[in-house]
Write an enzyme that holds these catalytic residues in place. Structure first.
Site, PDB file in Angstrom:
ATOM      1  N   ASN A  39      32.505  41.975  45.514  1.00 40.72           N
ATOM      2  CA  ASN A  39      33.411  42.842  44.761  1.00 40.72           C
ATOM      3  C   ASN A  39      34.302  42.076  43.789  1.00 40.72           C
ATOM      4  O   ASN A  39      34.766  42.654  42.804  1.00 40.72           O
ATOM      5  CB  ASN A  39      34.276  43.625  45.767  1.00 40.72           C
ATOM      6  CG  ASN A  39      35.500  44.252  45.128  1.00 40.72           C
ATOM      7  OD1 ASN A  39      35.407  45.299  44.484  1.00 40.72           O
ATOM      8  ND2 ASN A  39      36.650  43.597  45.272  1.00 40.72           N
TER       9      ASN A  39
ATOM     10  N   TYR B 215      32.000  41.241  29.952  1.00 43.95           N
ATOM     11  CA  TYR B 215      32.067  42.040  31.185  1.00 43.95           C
ATOM     12  C   TYR B 215      30.779  42.870  31.353  1.00 43.95           C
ATOM     13  O   TYR B 215      30.174  42.905  32.434  1.00 43.95           O
ATOM     14  CB  TYR B 215      33.296  42.945  31.113  1.00 43.95           C
ATOM     15  CG  TYR B 215      33.591  43.742  32.351  1.00 43.95           C
ATOM     16  CD1 TYR B 215      34.108  43.119  33.488  1.00 43.95           C
ATOM     17  CD2 TYR B 215      33.366  45.118  32.401  1.00 43.95           C
ATOM     18  CE1 TYR B 215      34.397  43.853  34.637  1.00 43.95           C
ATOM     19  CE2 TYR B 215      33.652  45.851  33.537  1.00 43.95           C
ATOM     20  CZ  TYR B 215      34.174  45.222  34.653  1.00 43.95           C
ATOM     21  OH  TYR B 215      34.455  45.952  35.789  1.00 43.95           O
TER      22      TYR B 215
HETATM   23  P1  NAP Z   1      41.650  43.861  40.740  1.00 40.69           P
HETATM   24  O1  NAP Z   1      42.636  44.858  41.199  1.00 40.69           O
HETATM   25  O2  NAP Z   1      41.951  43.056  39.526  1.00 40.69           O
HETATM   26  O3  NAP Z   1      41.292  42.879  41.969  1.00 40.69           O
HETATM   27  C1  NAP Z   1      40.332  41.881  41.788  1.00 40.69           C
HETATM   28  C2  NAP Z   1      40.130  41.122  43.072  1.00 40.69           C
HETATM   29  O4  NAP Z   1      39.118  40.123  42.829  1.00 40.69           O
HETATM   30  C3  NAP Z   1      41.379  40.382  43.511  1.00 40.69           C
HETATM   31  O5  NAP Z   1      41.493  40.429  44.921  1.00 40.69           O
HETATM   32  C4  NAP Z   1      41.118  38.958  43.030  1.00 40.69           C
HETATM   33  O6  NAP Z   1      41.690  37.940  43.833  1.00 40.69           O
HETATM   34  C5  NAP Z   1      39.627  38.847  43.203  1.00 40.69           C
HETATM   35  N1  NAP Z   1      39.096  37.784  42.363  1.00 40.69           N
HETATM   36  C6  NAP Z   1      39.105  37.717  41.014  1.00 40.69           C
HETATM   37  N2  NAP Z   1      38.542  36.569  40.611  1.00 40.69           N
HETATM   38  C7  NAP Z   1      38.186  35.895  41.722  1.00 40.69           C
HETATM   39  C8  NAP Z   1      37.571  34.640  41.970  1.00 40.69           C
HETATM   40  N3  NAP Z   1      37.195  33.853  40.966  1.00 40.69           N
HETATM   41  N4  NAP Z   1      37.357  34.267  43.255  1.00 40.69           N
HETATM   42  C9  NAP Z   1      37.731  35.059  44.280  1.00 40.69           C
HETATM   43  N5  NAP Z   1      38.307  36.266  44.118  1.00 40.69           N
HETATM   44  C10 NAP Z   1      38.543  36.672  42.851  1.00 40.69           C
HETATM   45  O7  NAP Z   1      40.237  44.543  40.411  1.00 40.69           O
HETATM   46  P2  NAP Z   1      39.607  45.936  40.950  1.00 40.69           P
HETATM   47  O8  NAP Z   1      39.923  46.964  39.947  1.00 40.69           O
HETATM   48  O9  NAP Z   1      39.925  46.136  42.367  1.00 40.69           O
HETATM   49  O10 NAP Z   1      38.044  45.598  40.763  1.00 40.69           O
HETATM   50  C11 NAP Z   1      37.202  45.207  41.837  1.00 40.69           C
HETATM   51  C12 NAP Z   1      35.766  45.191  41.348  1.00 40.69           C
HETATM   52  O11 NAP Z   1      35.412  46.475  40.873  1.00 40.69           O
HETATM   53  C13 NAP Z   1      35.531  44.224  40.175  1.00 40.69           C
HETATM   54  O12 NAP Z   1      34.284  43.613  40.310  1.00 40.69           O
HETATM   55  C14 NAP Z   1      35.552  45.134  38.978  1.00 40.69           C
HETATM   56  O13 NAP Z   1      34.815  44.607  37.907  1.00 40.69           O
HETATM   57  C15 NAP Z   1      34.904  46.378  39.558  1.00 40.69           C
HETATM   58  N6  NAP Z   1      35.210  47.583  38.802  1.00 40.69           N
HETATM   59  C16 NAP Z   1      36.493  48.045  38.703  1.00 40.69           C
HETATM   60  C17 NAP Z   1      36.746  49.191  37.968  1.00 40.69           C
HETATM   61  C18 NAP Z   1      38.127  49.772  37.819  1.00 40.69           C
HETATM   62  O14 NAP Z   1      38.273  50.758  37.094  1.00 40.69           O
HETATM   63  N7  NAP Z   1      39.138  49.233  38.484  1.00 40.69           N
HETATM   64  C19 NAP Z   1      35.695  49.860  37.335  1.00 40.69           C
HETATM   65  C20 NAP Z   1      34.404  49.359  37.449  1.00 40.69           C
HETATM   66  C21 NAP Z   1      34.179  48.225  38.203  1.00 40.69           C
HETATM   67  P3  NAP Z   1      43.263  37.645  43.916  1.00 40.69           P
HETATM   68  O15 NAP Z   1      43.927  38.898  44.382  1.00 40.69           O
HETATM   69  O16 NAP Z   1      43.348  36.591  44.935  1.00 40.69           O
HETATM   70  O17 NAP Z   1      43.664  37.247  42.551  1.00 40.69           O
END
Ligand code: NAP
Length: 247
Positions: free
Chosen positions: A90, A155
């Site tokens: 994720n 992305y």
């Molecule tokens: P978020 O709130 O920004 O959280 C991202 C998480 O990923 C955080 O826990 C972060 O760690 C961790 N992370 C980032 N880079 C990392 C690395 N290099 N190594 C280890 N951990 C890492 O993002 P989210 O919205 O929950 O998104 C989660 C997933 O869903 C992502 O893959 C994103 O692309 C996908 N997604 C999200 C959306 C949306 O609308 N939110 C839509 C489509 C897809 P830290 O907390 O330790 O910094």
């Protein structure tokens, strides 16, 4: 309690969607390895789980893009939990910008985290899953990987790559009883999307038939389904959880 006696690894479990997934799997009985880049965030999620079910979770801080570090972390997790039944890739980041102005660093960071990160963790757990003769791998991609988006070439490429990766691995390991699927969220309310302007939100909202943004729990529900026994005959698929944005 669909995941009793099972162990799950959730990357990016410190915040947002990963946090919701970790809590949901733990809530249904799994022991969870909460992986995040920032130790404090991973620990916070693990503490929350352990508050309800003592010793059900542990925190691991690692950069998913670092191949050697991920191998080491996976070994540590396997040593401490003995097995791994579910892997949820994720962790993800955005570094948006039009291609003309995109730096090579921004390209590399997004590809290395979102795509190579999934390769790193999947490769690290595949052998133990094969030995166990079963497992579930769920990759969190995005609708942007299906339709593209101006300003998100890095992305979109990483998320489209993740879909190709999902289908290839699904074919490689199906005979070993391992199912590999992807979930493509639409716009979900997390830190990642909190930076969007009101205007952009309004425009996107106009494209969502169900008329609202999604919540991290909406993704957690889909993960729990794909990880469960009910989904035993599903592999190589991309499930959009997006209020109907892409159909
Ligand atoms: P978020 O709130 O920004 O959280 C991202 C998480 O990923 C955080 O826990 C972060 O760690 C961790 N992370 C980032 N880079 C990392 C690395 N290099 N190594 C280890 N951990 C890492 O993002 P989210 O919205 O929950 O998104 C989660 C997933 O869903 C992502 O893959 C994103 O692309 C996908 N997604 C999200 C959306 C949306 O609308 N939110 C839509 C489509 C897809 P830290 O907390 O330790 O910094």
């Amino acid at each position: 309690m669909r995941f009793q006696n099972q162990t799950a690894i959730v990357t990016g479990a410190g915040r947002g969607i990963g946090h919701a997934i970790a809590l949901r799997l733990a809530g249904e009985g799994a022991r969870v390895a909460c992986v995040s880049r920032t130790e404090a965030n991973a620990q916070k999620t693990a503490d929350e789980i352990n508050g309800a079910r003592p010793d059900a979770a542990r925190a691991y801080a690692v950069d998913v893009a670092d191949h050697a570090a991920v191998q080491q972390t996976a070994e540590q997790i396997l040593g401490e939990f003995d097995r791994v039944d579910i892997l949820v890739n994720n962790a993800g980041v955005t570094r948006d910008g039009l291609l003309m102005r995109m730096s090579a660093d921004d390209w590399d960071t997004v590809l290395n985290t979102n795509l190579k990160g999934a390769f790193n963790f999947t490769q690290a757990v595949l052998r133990p899953m094969i030995r166990q003769r079963g497992g579930r791998i769920i990759n969190i991609t995005s609708v942007i990987g299906l339709i593209g988006n101006a300003g998100q070439a890095n992305y979109a490429a990483s998320k489209a790559g993740l879909i190709g990766f999902t289908k290839s691995i699904a074919r490689e390991v199906a005979s070993r009883g391992i199912c590999v699927n992807a979930i493509a969220p639409g716009l979900i309310e997390t830190d990642m999307t909190s930076v969007l302007s009101e205007e952009i939100r309004k425009t996107i909202l106009g494209k969502i038939p169900l008329g609202s943004l999604g919540k991290p729990d909406d993704i957690a529900s889909a993960v729990a389904f794909l990880a469960s026994a009910e989904a035993r005959y599903i592999t190589g698929q991309v499930l959009c959880v997006d209020g109907g944005m892409v159909m």
